[in-house]
Design a protein around this motif. Structure first.
Motif, PDB file in Angstrom:
ATOM      1  N   ARG A 259     -38.288  70.793   5.424  1.00 44.75           N
ATOM      2  CA  ARG A 259     -38.476  72.228   5.253  1.00 44.75           C
ATOM      3  C   ARG A 259     -37.374  72.807   4.370  1.00 44.75           C
ATOM      4  NH1 ARG A 259     -37.457  75.571  10.478  1.00 44.75           N
ATOM      5  NH2 ARG A 259     -35.451  76.064   9.496  1.00 44.75           N
ATOM      6  N   ILE A 260     -37.773  73.708   3.474  1.00 44.42           N
ATOM      7  CA  ILE A 260     -36.809  74.447   2.648  1.00 44.42           C
ATOM      8  C   ILE A 260     -37.011  75.936   2.885  1.00 44.42           C
ATOM      9  CG2 ILE A 260     -35.942  74.921   0.327  1.00 44.42           C
ATOM     10  CD1 ILE A 260     -37.180  72.297  -0.607  1.00 44.42           C
ATOM     11  N   ASP A 261     -35.955  76.625   3.282  1.00 43.49           N
ATOM     12  CA  ASP A 261     -35.985  78.082   3.373  1.00 43.49           C
ATOM     13  C   ASP A 261     -35.423  78.667   2.084  1.00 43.49           C
ATOM     14  OD1 ASP A 261     -37.079  78.065   5.882  1.00 43.49           O
ATOM     15  OD2 ASP A 261     -35.194  78.452   6.931  1.00 43.49           O
ATOM     16  N   VAL A 262     -36.143  79.615   1.514  1.00 37.40           N
ATOM     17  CA  VAL A 262     -35.701  80.318   0.303  1.00 37.40           C
ATOM     18  C   VAL A 262     -35.176  81.678   0.727  1.00 37.40           C
ATOM     19  CG1 VAL A 262     -36.362  81.161  -1.977  1.00 37.40           C
ATOM     20  CG2 VAL A 262     -37.497  79.130  -1.024  1.00 37.40           C
TER      21      VAL A 262
ATOM     22  N   CYS B 108     -40.025  83.486  -9.001  1.00 39.53           N
ATOM     23  CA  CYS B 108     -39.917  82.505 -10.087  1.00 39.53           C
ATOM     24  C   CYS B 108     -39.319  81.193  -9.570  1.00 39.53           C
ATOM     25  CB  CYS B 108     -39.055  83.062 -11.207  1.00 39.53           C
ATOM     26  SG  CYS B 108     -39.791  84.427 -12.140  1.00 39.53           S
ATOM     27  N   ALA B 109     -38.251  81.295  -8.779  1.00 37.86           N
ATOM     28  CA  ALA B 109     -37.628  80.094  -8.226  1.00 37.86           C
ATOM     29  C   ALA B 109     -38.582  79.354  -7.295  1.00 37.86           C
ATOM     30  CB  ALA B 109     -36.345  80.475  -7.480  1.00 37.86           C
ATOM     31  N   LEU B 110     -39.352  80.101  -6.505  1.00 39.12           N
ATOM     32  CA  LEU B 110     -40.311  79.493  -5.585  1.00 39.12           C
ATOM     33  C   LEU B 110     -41.368  78.703  -6.357  1.00 39.12           C
ATOM     34  CD1 LEU B 110     -41.393  79.163  -2.698  1.00 39.12           C
ATOM     35  CD2 LEU B 110     -42.552  81.374  -2.975  1.00 39.12           C
ATOM     36  N   GLU B 111     -41.822  79.230  -7.480  1.00 41.40           N
ATOM     37  CA  GLU B 111     -42.816  78.509  -8.288  1.00 41.40           C
ATOM     38  C   GLU B 111     -42.252  77.190  -8.798  1.00 41.40           C
ATOM     39  OE1 GLU B 111     -46.480  77.773 -10.211  1.00 41.40           O
ATOM     40  OE2 GLU B 111     -45.905  79.137  -8.584  1.00 41.40           O
ATOM     41  N   ASN B 112     -41.042  77.212  -9.341  1.00 45.30           N
ATOM     42  CA  ASN B 112     -40.420  75.963  -9.788  1.00 45.30           C
ATOM     43  C   ASN B 112     -40.279  74.972  -8.644  1.00 45.30           C
ATOM     44  OD1 ASN B 112     -40.129  76.737 -12.460  1.00 45.30           O
ATOM     45  ND2 ASN B 112     -37.914  76.426 -12.507  1.00 45.30           N
ATOM     46  N   LEU B 113     -39.868  75.472  -7.487  1.00 44.77           N
ATOM     47  CA  LEU B 113     -39.668  74.607  -6.322  1.00 44.77           C
ATOM     48  C   LEU B 113     -40.975  73.916  -5.936  1.00 44.77           C
ATOM     49  CD1 LEU B 113     -37.527  75.514  -3.227  1.00 44.77           C
ATOM     50  CD2 LEU B 113     -39.714  74.376  -2.952  1.00 44.77           C
ATOM     51  N   VAL B 114     -42.074  74.651  -5.899  1.00 40.60           N
ATOM     52  CA  VAL B 114     -43.373  74.082  -5.523  1.00 40.60           C
ATOM     53  C   VAL B 114     -43.819  73.039  -6.545  1.00 40.60           C
ATOM     54  CG1 VAL B 114     -45.829  74.637  -5.272  1.00 40.60           C
ATOM     55  CG2 VAL B 114     -44.103  76.046  -4.136  1.00 40.60           C
ATOM     56  N   LEU B 115     -43.673  73.344  -7.830  1.00 41.00           N
ATOM     57  CA  LEU B 115     -44.059  72.386  -8.869  1.00 41.00           C
ATOM     58  C   LEU B 115     -43.241  71.099  -8.764  1.00 41.00           C
ATOM     59  CD1 LEU B 115     -44.283  74.864 -11.887  1.00 41.00           C
ATOM     60  CD2 LEU B 115     -46.213  73.667 -10.825  1.00 41.00           C
ATOM     61  N   ALA B 116     -41.941  71.243  -8.502  1.00 42.12           N
ATOM     62  CA  ALA B 116     -41.079  70.068  -8.401  1.00 42.12           C
ATOM     63  C   ALA B 116     -41.358  69.271  -7.133  1.00 42.12           C
ATOM     64  CB  ALA B 116     -39.614  70.501  -8.439  1.00 42.12           C
ATOM     65  N   ALA B 117     -41.718  69.949  -6.044  1.00 41.10           N
ATOM     66  CA  ALA B 117     -42.068  69.241  -4.811  1.00 41.10           C
ATOM     67  C   ALA B 117     -43.314  68.381  -5.023  1.00 41.10           C
ATOM     68  CB  ALA B 117     -42.284  70.242  -3.683  1.00 41.10           C
TER      69      ALA B 117
ATOM     70  N   ALA C  92     -44.299  67.107  -7.830  1.00 46.42           N
ATOM     71  CA  ALA C  92     -43.920  65.999  -8.711  1.00 46.42           C
ATOM     72  C   ALA C  92     -43.151  64.916  -7.971  1.00 46.42           C
ATOM     73  CB  ALA C  92     -43.087  66.525  -9.880  1.00 46.42           C
ATOM     74  N   ARG C  93     -42.585  65.255  -6.818  1.00 42.59           N
ATOM     75  CA  ARG C  93     -41.825  64.286  -6.033  1.00 42.59           C
ATOM     76  C   ARG C  93     -42.617  63.732  -4.847  1.00 42.59           C
ATOM     77  NH1 ARG C  93     -38.718  67.164  -9.000  1.00 42.59           N
ATOM     78  NH2 ARG C  93     -36.628  66.467  -9.619  1.00 42.59           N
ATOM     79  N   GLY C  94     -43.911  63.964  -4.845  1.00 41.71           N
ATOM     80  CA  GLY C  94     -44.773  63.336  -3.851  1.00 41.71           C
ATOM     81  C   GLY C  94     -44.973  64.118  -2.576  1.00 41.71           C
ATOM     82  N   PHE C  95     -44.818  65.452  -2.631  1.00 50.60           N
ATOM     83  CA  PHE C  95     -45.073  66.298  -1.463  1.00 50.60           C
ATOM     84  C   PHE C  95     -46.320  67.168  -1.700  1.00 50.60           C
ATOM     85  CE2 PHE C  95     -40.389  65.759  -1.477  1.00 50.60           C
ATOM     86  CZ  PHE C  95     -40.242  65.121  -0.245  1.00 50.60           C
ATOM     87  N   ALA C  96     -46.884  67.651  -0.617  1.00 50.82           N
ATOM     88  CA  ALA C  96     -47.976  68.632  -0.669  1.00 50.82           C
ATOM     89  C   ALA C  96     -47.449  69.916  -0.059  1.00 50.82           C
ATOM     90  CB  ALA C  96     -49.195  68.123   0.092  1.00 50.82           C
ATOM     91  N   PRO C  97     -46.650  70.700  -0.821  1.00 53.58           N
ATOM     92  CA  PRO C  97     -45.910  71.828  -0.237  1.00 53.58           C
ATOM     93  C   PRO C  97     -46.825  72.927   0.294  1.00 53.58           C
ATOM     94  CG  PRO C  97     -45.797  71.872  -2.634  1.00 53.58           C
ATOM     95  CD  PRO C  97     -46.409  70.564  -2.267  1.00 53.58           C
ATOM     96  N   GLY C  98     -46.434  73.469   1.443  1.00 53.00           N
ATOM     97  CA  GLY C  98     -47.102  74.634   2.012  1.00 53.00           C
ATOM     98  C   GLY C  98     -46.128  75.789   2.043  1.00 53.00           C
ATOM     99  N   VAL C  99     -46.543  76.955   1.571  1.00 52.04           N
ATOM    100  CA  VAL C  99     -45.654  78.112   1.419  1.00 52.04           C
ATOM    101  C   VAL C  99     -46.057  79.230   2.373  1.00 52.04           C
ATOM    102  CG1 VAL C  99     -44.804  79.876  -0.166  1.00 52.04           C
ATOM    103  CG2 VAL C  99     -45.254  77.556  -1.009  1.00 52.04           C
ATOM    104  N   THR C 100     -45.072  79.737   3.108  1.00 52.30           N
ATOM    105  CA  THR C 100     -45.265  80.932   3.927  1.00 52.30           C
ATOM    106  C   THR C 100     -44.290  81.991   3.436  1.00 52.30           C
ATOM    107  OG1 THR C 100     -45.854  79.596   5.854  1.00 52.30           O
ATOM    108  CG2 THR C 100     -45.263  81.898   6.254  1.00 52.30           C
TER     109      THR C 100
ATOM    110  N   ILE D   8     -42.794  74.017   3.595  1.00 54.61           N
ATOM    111  CA  ILE D   8     -42.815  72.736   4.309  1.00 54.61           C
ATOM    112  C   ILE D   8     -43.278  71.660   3.340  1.00 54.61           C
ATOM    113  CG2 ILE D   8     -43.160  73.765   6.582  1.00 54.61           C
ATOM    114  CD1 ILE D   8     -46.145  73.023   6.287  1.00 54.61           C
ATOM    115  N   LEU D   9     -42.806  70.436   3.567  1.00 57.19           N
ATOM    116  CA  LEU D   9     -42.995  69.369   2.592  1.00 57.19           C
ATOM    117  C   LEU D   9     -43.630  68.121   3.211  1.00 57.19           C
ATOM    118  CD1 LEU D   9     -39.514  69.671   0.825  1.00 57.19           C
ATOM    119  CD2 LEU D   9     -41.692  70.583   0.009  1.00 57.19           C
TER     120      LEU D   9
END
Length: 410
Positions: free
Chosen positions: A106-109, A133-142, A144-152, A167-168
């Motif tokens: 889990r990553i808290d922003v 903007c930072a959240l969008e980059n974070l999701v794209l990078a997650a 690319a690293r093999g996660f299926a990120p879920g955002v709340t 969540i990752l």
């Protein structure tokens, strides 16, 4: 008023901006704003000049720790790697108003409220756009690293600083076109070529608005672009005439290499879109005062930014002061900027009009900018959250300083 469709109204194929004409335009505004002419002649060949050339990194301007985040963002795996991409996102005045907390999968922003811009952003509109903007980059990078990120968004209403939780869970590795553009995306404040953006490209960009709270509108017709440009210049003058806004604005300017190394944020001379020659001259001179900096910004807005914009874009939402809509709009804005980069185009955020609207509202008065901006947007049920210009670059945008991952983790 004929509003923004995806058709570029002026279809003539104008020539590219000649370098000589561009240099003349840049030179006149720069020399007037800095008083550089006689002083430049006076210091050439002196030891002081040599020292300032070394101290302000005329060569190797993006070397050093303040720019390492751009060079190493792909290296970390897992959640830390996602944060490494997040710190390269756009943000207002490069304030980087973010912190992150990693707890397993889990990553808290979090909003770094110490990085608010005061009277320039009284309702934290731009702060939350930057976090989006930072959240969008974070999701794209997650991804690319093999996660299926879920955002709340705003998972705990009792904690206004906690703007998002990601969540990752494991997923399919997917390095998208937008992800690949993260390291090449830079704000470009220089002149753009006299060449329209293809209508098909504008349509593709508009289709990136995949969450209903935020949508995109274009200003492409010549008359409407001119009207919006004049409004931007007027708003820039209003900001520089407002002592508090001028001061809060200038606080994020980093005049030299020492400032950049100490803060790893803010606006720099290299980020102003000057030609290499005049960027170098600027670094040789004493740091500009706030008054001269204000004058230079207004002149650049009038003679470069608005004079060379091929098109403008509006990110529209129902309520520009709603935090969730600001975050969603910020994600869309970053997505657009990455897509623009992938297509060889460039973009500059230009929010002086909304900064004046929010400033007037914070002082309890109506703003003359509100109805004018609404008329240009042309959507009575939506309001402008953010504004940007885009086009074909005359020169490449430069890297901006960044705080590394270790400085933004809680």
């Amino acid at each position: 008023m004929a509003m923004a469709t995806t058709d570029a109204e002026d279809t003539r194929p104008p020539p590219d901006v000649p370098p000589a004409a561009d240099n003349t335009m840049q030179r006149r505004g720069f020399l007037r704003a800095t008083g550089a002419g006689a002083l430049t002649v006076a210091v050439v060949g002196t030891g002081a000049l040599s020292y300032r050339a070394y101290d302000n990194r005329i060569l190797g301007a993006d070397a050093g720790d303040a720019f390492d985040a751009w060079r190493h963002w792909r290296e970390d795996s897992g959640a830390r790697g996602a944060v490494a991409a997040a710190v390269l996102a756009a943000s207002p005045h490069n304030t980087q108003p973010w912190l992150f907390h990693i707890d397993g999968d889990r990553i808290d922003v979090l909003a770094d409220t110490a990085r608010r811009m005061g009277s320039v952003d009284p309702y934290s509109r731009e702060l939350h756009i930057g976090l989006g903007c930072a959240l969008e980059n974070l999701v794209l990078a997650a991804r690319a690293r093999g996660f299926a990120p879920g955002v709340t968004l705003r998972p705990d209403v009792g904690r206004p600083d906690l703007v998002a939780r990601v969540i990752l869970p494991a997923g399919r590795r997917h390095a998208s076109e937008l992800y690949e553009a993260i390291g090449s995306r830079h704000t470009n404040r220089g002149p753009y070529r006299d060449k329209p953006v293809a209508a098909g490209t504008l349509t593709e960009l508009a289709e990136l608005a995949d969450e209903p709270p935020a949508s995109l509108a274009w200003v492409t017709a010549r008359d409407d672009r001119d009207s919006l440009g004049r409004l931007m210049v007027e708003a820039a003058r209003a900001i520089t005439s407002d002592e508090e806004q001028s001061r809060d604005n200038f606080a994020w300017f980093r005049a030299g290499a020492d400032d950049i190394a100490a803060h790893k944020d803010g606006l720099t001379l290299d980020g102003q879109g000057l030609s290499p020659l005049f960027s170098s001259v600027a670094k040789l001179l004493p740091a500009a005062s706030r008054t001269r900096g204000d004058t230079f910004w207004v002149e650049q807005t009038r003679k470069v930014h608005t004079a060379t914009a091929a098109a403008y874009g509006f990110v529209l939402v129902a309520d520009p002061h709603d935090t969730a809509q600001q975050l969603i709009g910020g994600r869309l804005l970053q997505r657009i900027h990455l897509a623009v980069t992938a297509r060889g185009l460039v973009l500059q955020h230009m929010n002086q009009i909304s900064e004046r609207i929010d400033r007037d509202q914070s002082l309890g008065r109506s703003s003359a900018f509100t109805p004018q901006l609404a008329a240009l947007a042309g959507h009575p049920d939506r309001q402008v959250l953010a504004t940007f210009r885009l086009g074909h670059p005359v020169r490449t945008g430069r890297r901006s300083p960044r705080r590394p991952v270790k400085e933004v983790l809680q």
